[in-house]
Design a protein around this motif. Structure first.
Motif, PDB file in Angstrom:
ATOM      1  N   GLU A 107       0.798  -1.225   0.000  1.00 20.75           N
ATOM      2  CA  GLU A 107       0.000   0.000   0.000  1.00 20.75           C
ATOM      3  C   GLU A 107       0.833   1.278   0.000  1.00 20.75           C
ATOM      4  O   GLU A 107       0.275   2.370  -0.073  1.00 20.75           O
ATOM      5  N   HIS A 108       2.143   1.161   0.080  1.00 19.16           N
ATOM      6  CA  HIS A 108       3.003   2.348   0.127  1.00 19.16           C
ATOM      7  C   HIS A 108       4.099   2.249  -0.931  1.00 19.16           C
ATOM      8  O   HIS A 108       4.130   3.024  -1.887  1.00 19.16           O
ATOM      9  N   THR A 109       4.978   1.252  -0.793  1.00 17.13           N
ATOM     10  CA  THR A 109       6.069   1.084  -1.756  1.00 17.13           C
ATOM     11  C   THR A 109       5.532   0.936  -3.175  1.00 17.13           C
ATOM     12  O   THR A 109       6.112   1.473  -4.129  1.00 17.13           O
ATOM     13  N   PHE A 110       4.455   0.211  -3.327  1.00 13.01           N
ATOM     14  CA  PHE A 110       3.864  -0.005  -4.654  1.00 13.01           C
ATOM     15  C   PHE A 110       3.613   1.301  -5.392  1.00 13.01           C
ATOM     16  O   PHE A 110       3.890   1.409  -6.601  1.00 13.01           O
ATOM     17  N   TRP A 111       3.097   2.310  -4.698  1.00 17.31           N
ATOM     18  CA  TRP A 111       2.770   3.576  -5.361  1.00 17.31           C
ATOM     19  C   TRP A 111       4.025   4.313  -5.803  1.00 17.31           C
ATOM     20  O   TRP A 111       3.996   5.056  -6.796  1.00 17.31           O
ATOM     21  N   PHE A 112       5.126   4.108  -5.104  1.00 19.63           N
ATOM     22  CA  PHE A 112       6.382   4.694  -5.559  1.00 19.63           C
ATOM     23  C   PHE A 112       6.831   4.048  -6.869  1.00 19.63           C
ATOM     24  O   PHE A 112       7.354   4.713  -7.758  1.00 19.63           O
ATOM     25  N   LEU A 113       6.623   2.740  -6.978  1.00 25.12           N
ATOM     26  CA  LEU A 113       6.962   2.054  -8.232  1.00 25.12           C
ATOM     27  C   LEU A 113       6.133   2.602  -9.384  1.00 25.12           C
ATOM     28  O   LEU A 113       6.641   2.811 -10.493  1.00 25.12           O
ATOM     29  N   ILE A 114       4.854   2.829  -9.132  1.00 23.03           N
ATOM     30  CA  ILE A 114       3.974   3.386 -10.156  1.00 23.03           C
ATOM     31  C   ILE A 114       4.454   4.775 -10.572  1.00 23.03           C
ATOM     32  O   ILE A 114       4.565   5.088 -11.769  1.00 23.03           O
ATOM     33  N   LEU A 115       4.754   5.608  -9.600  1.00 22.38           N
ATOM     34  CA  LEU A 115       5.186   6.976  -9.904  1.00 22.38           C
ATOM     35  C   LEU A 115       6.505   6.990 -10.660  1.00 22.38           C
ATOM     36  O   LEU A 115       6.658   7.712 -11.650  1.00 22.38           O
ATOM     37  N   ILE A 116       7.467   6.211 -10.219  1.00 22.56           N
ATOM     38  CA  ILE A 116       8.783   6.199 -10.861  1.00 22.56           C
ATOM     39  C   ILE A 116       8.685   5.631 -12.270  1.00 22.56           C
ATOM     40  O   ILE A 116       9.300   6.147 -13.209  1.00 22.56           O
ATOM     41  N   ARG A 117       7.906   4.578 -12.426  1.00 26.32           N
ATOM     42  CA  ARG A 117       7.802   3.948 -13.750  1.00 26.32           C
ATOM     43  C   ARG A 117       6.907   4.723 -14.709  1.00 26.32           C
ATOM     44  O   ARG A 117       7.244   4.915 -15.872  1.00 26.32           O
ATOM     45  N   TRP A 118       5.758   5.221 -14.236  1.00 21.41           N
ATOM     46  CA  TRP A 118       4.763   5.779 -15.137  1.00 21.41           C
ATOM     47  C   TRP A 118       4.777   7.300 -15.222  1.00 21.41           C
ATOM     48  O   TRP A 118       4.332   7.852 -16.220  1.00 21.41           O
ATOM     49  N   ARG A 119       5.255   7.989 -14.199  1.00 22.17           N
ATOM     50  CA  ARG A 119       5.277   9.449 -14.272  1.00 22.17           C
ATOM     51  C   ARG A 119       6.669   9.996 -14.558  1.00 22.17           C
ATOM     52  O   ARG A 119       6.854  10.816 -15.453  1.00 22.17           O
ATOM     53  N   PHE A 120       7.650   9.531 -13.801  1.00 19.44           N
ATOM     54  CA  PHE A 120       8.970  10.146 -13.886  1.00 19.44           C
ATOM     55  C   PHE A 120       9.855   9.534 -14.960  1.00 19.44           C
ATOM     56  O   PHE A 120      10.878  10.103 -15.314  1.00 19.44           O
ATOM     57  N   ASP A 121       9.486   8.359 -15.473  1.00 18.77           N
ATOM     58  CA  ASP A 121      10.232   7.741 -16.570  1.00 18.77           C
ATOM     59  C   ASP A 121       9.607   8.190 -17.889  1.00 18.77           C
ATOM     60  O   ASP A 121       8.551   7.711 -18.283  1.00 18.77           O
ATOM     61  N   ASN A 122      10.262   9.129 -18.557  1.00 23.21           N
ATOM     62  CA  ASN A 122       9.718   9.658 -19.808  1.00 23.21           C
ATOM     63  C   ASN A 122      10.006   8.750 -21.001  1.00 23.21           C
ATOM     64  O   ASN A 122       9.478   8.951 -22.089  1.00 23.21           O
ATOM     65  N   ASP A 123      10.845   7.775 -20.802  1.00 23.80           N
ATOM     66  CA  ASP A 123      11.243   6.889 -21.891  1.00 23.80           C
ATOM     67  C   ASP A 123      10.128   5.906 -22.241  1.00 23.80           C
ATOM     68  O   ASP A 123       9.708   5.795 -23.397  1.00 23.80           O
ATOM     69  N   LYS A 124       9.645   5.196 -21.247  1.00 27.70           N
ATOM     70  CA  LYS A 124       8.573   4.200 -21.390  1.00 27.70           C
ATOM     71  C   LYS A 124       8.943   3.039 -22.305  1.00 27.70           C
ATOM     72  O   LYS A 124       8.084   2.270 -22.730  1.00 27.70           O
TER      73      LYS A 124
ATOM     74  N   VAL B   8      11.781  -3.598  -8.871  1.00 22.23           N
ATOM     75  CA  VAL B   8      12.929  -2.697  -8.747  1.00 22.23           C
ATOM     76  C   VAL B   8      14.203  -3.390  -9.213  1.00 22.23           C
ATOM     77  O   VAL B   8      15.052  -2.780  -9.872  1.00 22.23           O
ATOM     78  N   TYR B   9      14.329  -4.656  -8.897  1.00 22.20           N
ATOM     79  CA  TYR B   9      15.557  -5.407  -9.189  1.00 22.20           C
ATOM     80  C   TYR B   9      15.674  -5.790 -10.665  1.00 22.20           C
ATOM     81  O   TYR B   9      16.764  -5.724 -11.242  1.00 22.20           O
ATOM     82  N   TRP B  10      14.556  -6.181 -11.278  1.00 16.91           N
ATOM     83  CA  TRP B  10      14.618  -6.666 -12.661  1.00 16.91           C
ATOM     84  C   TRP B  10      13.939  -5.743 -13.678  1.00 16.91           C
ATOM     85  O   TRP B  10      14.263  -5.810 -14.863  1.00 16.91           O
ATOM     86  N   HIS B  11      13.028  -4.890 -13.246  1.00 17.72           N
ATOM     87  CA  HIS B  11      12.208  -4.150 -14.208  1.00 17.72           C
ATOM     88  C   HIS B  11      12.256  -2.640 -14.037  1.00 17.72           C
ATOM     89  O   HIS B  11      11.270  -1.962 -14.289  1.00 17.72           O
ATOM     90  N   PHE B  12      13.396  -2.111 -13.611  1.00 20.38           N
ATOM     91  CA  PHE B  12      13.493  -0.657 -13.458  1.00 20.38           C
ATOM     92  C   PHE B  12      14.339  -0.018 -14.554  1.00 20.38           C
ATOM     93  O   PHE B  12      14.815   1.110 -14.403  1.00 20.38           O
ATOM     94  N   THR B  13      14.502  -0.694 -15.655  1.00 17.43           N
ATOM     95  CA  THR B  13      15.270  -0.172 -16.786  1.00 17.43           C
ATOM     96  C   THR B  13      14.699   1.162 -17.246  1.00 17.43           C
ATOM     97  O   THR B  13      13.499   1.296 -17.453  1.00 17.43           O
ATOM     98  N   GLY B  14      15.578   2.157 -17.417  1.00 15.92           N
ATOM     99  CA  GLY B  14      15.162   3.458 -17.932  1.00 15.92           C
ATOM    100  C   GLY B  14      14.669   4.430 -16.897  1.00 15.92           C
ATOM    101  O   GLY B  14      14.354   5.575 -17.219  1.00 15.92           O
ATOM    102  N   THR B  15      14.611   4.024 -15.610  1.00 18.75           N
ATOM    103  CA  THR B  15      14.083   4.911 -14.573  1.00 18.75           C
ATOM    104  C   THR B  15      15.159   5.766 -13.910  1.00 18.75           C
ATOM    105  O   THR B  15      14.838   6.713 -13.194  1.00 18.75           O
ATOM    106  N   GLY B  16      16.412   5.423 -14.145  1.00 22.59           N
ATOM    107  CA  GLY B  16      17.485   6.094 -13.432  1.00 22.59           C
ATOM    108  C   GLY B  16      17.811   5.422 -12.105  1.00 22.59           C
ATOM    109  O   GLY B  16      18.728   5.820 -11.400  1.00 22.59           O
TER     110      GLY B  16
END
Length: 290
Positions: free
Chosen positions: A146-163, A241-249
C-alpha cells in the motif's frame, strides 16, 4: 465543491476551454481503457479442482510487470498448489487483476486469494510465528503493498519519460500507454503520494528500501530461516525494482545500495522459481514458454 467552483470561475476563457478538453479526454480515456482491459474470456470451462491464475502476459526480465502477480504466483509455488495461468487483459468482477478462479468461484485481491488458498488447502506459512512477529509481518506487507507499490507506479509511469520497457513488454502502443499513464497519474494523485515532487518521492522510496534492508539484515527470509506469507509480497515489489526498473534512473539501486536485498531477491528466485527463465521474454526477444 465550493472551492472547485471558485477556482473554475477564476479561470479565463482559454483556461476553461483547456480544462473542459482535458475532462473530455479523461472520460474518453477511461472508456477506451475499459474496452481495452476487459478483452479476453472471463467465462470458460476450466478444469475442475484446479486453481486458475488470471494475469497479464509475461514480463521482459521477470515473470510479470505486476508485483501482485509475482506475489500471488510465488505464493502458489511456495505452497506447492497446482495451478494454471490464464493470460488475458480481463479484470475480475471487482475490477482487479490478477485474480483466481476455482471450480467457478472467483476470488479477487491477492491478499484475499492467499487467504482463500490457506483455508481451502490447509496452508499456513505463519504458524510458527509468535503473535508479535505475525503483527510485524503484517505491517511489512501493508507497507510494501500500500506504500512502496505507489512509488513504483510513480517512478515507472510518471517520472520515466522513456517508457521503452513498457512499450516493449506490453505492446500497447504509444497512445494507449499515454492513456494508461494519465489514468495511473490520476490514481496516484487521489491516493496522495502523487502530489509530491520527484525528489520527495525518491527519498520516501529509499526509506522504504532502507527499512526492508535493515529489517531483513542477514536473515534468509523476512522473518528468519523459513519464508512466511509476507515474503511473497516483499518479493513481488522488490522484483520490479531489481529486474524491471530499466530506464528509470534507478536500475541498479538495489545492487548498489542494498546488497542484502539483492541477495534476498536472488534467493527467492532460486528457491521458488526454477523456471524463471522460461517465464520471461528475455527483453522482448522471444515468447515465454511457461
Amino acid at each position: 465543491m465550493e472551492t472547485f467552483m471558485k477556482e473554475l470561475n477564476a479561470m479565463d476563457t482559454s483556461q476553461k476551454m483547456l480544462y473542459a478538453v482535458g475532462g473530455v479526454a479523461a472520460v474518453l480515456s477511461v472508456f477506451a481503457l475499459r474496452k481495452l482491459f476487459n478483452r479476453g474470456p472471463k467465462a470458460k470451462n476450466y478444469p475442475r479442482d484446479t486453481v486458475m491464475l488470471h494475469q497479464i502476459g509475461r514480463g521482459v526480465y521477470g515473470p510479470s510487470l505486476s508485483p501482485f502477480v509475482i506475489k500471488l504466483e510465488t505464493y502458489l509455488r511456495m505452497a506447492k498448489i497446482p495451478y494454471q495461468n490464464v493470460h488475458a487483459l480481463a479484470f475480475s468482477s471487482k475490477g482487479k487483476l490478477p485474480f483466481l478462479t476455482y471450480n467457478g468461484l472467483e476470488v479477487a485481491d491477492t491478499s484475499l486469494c492467499i487467504q482463500y488458498v490457506n483455508q481451502k488447502f490447509g496452508v499456513d506459512f505463519n504458524k510458527d510465528l509468535s503473535p508479535s512477529d505475525k503483527a510485524l509481518a503484517h505491517a511489512m506487507q501493508v507497507m510494501v503493498d500500500e506504500h512502496t507499490f505507489w512509488f513504483l507506479i510513480l517512478i515507472r509511469w510518471r517520472f520515466d519519460n522513456d517508457k521503452s520497457l513498457i512499450l516493449k513488454s506490453s505492446k500497447l502502443g504509444r497512445f494507449t500507454t499515454w492513456m494508461l499513464t494519465r489514468s495511473l497519474n490520476q490514481q496516484t494523485w487521489s491516493q496522495g503520494l502523487g502530489r509530491h515532487t520527484e525528489e520527495e518521492v525518491t527519498e520516501m522510496f529509499k526509506k522504504d528500501l532502507q527499512s526492508l534492508s535493515d529489517f531483513i539484515g542477514t536473515k534468509k527470509f523476512l522473518m528468519g530461516d523459513e519464508p512466511c506469507e509476507t515474503d511473497c509480497a516483499v518479493f513481488g515489489q522488490l522484483s520490479q525494482v531489481y529486474w524491471h526498473f530499466t530506464g528509470t534512473g534507478h536500475e541498479n539501486i538495489i545492487k548498489d545500495k542494498y546488497p542484502n536485498l539483492a541477495a534476498y531477491c536472488e534467493r527467492m528466485k532460486e528457491t521458488f522459481w526454477p523456471v524463471w527463465d522460461q517465464c520471461t521474454t528475455h527483453g522482448g526477444t522471444r515468447e515465454a514458454t511457461k
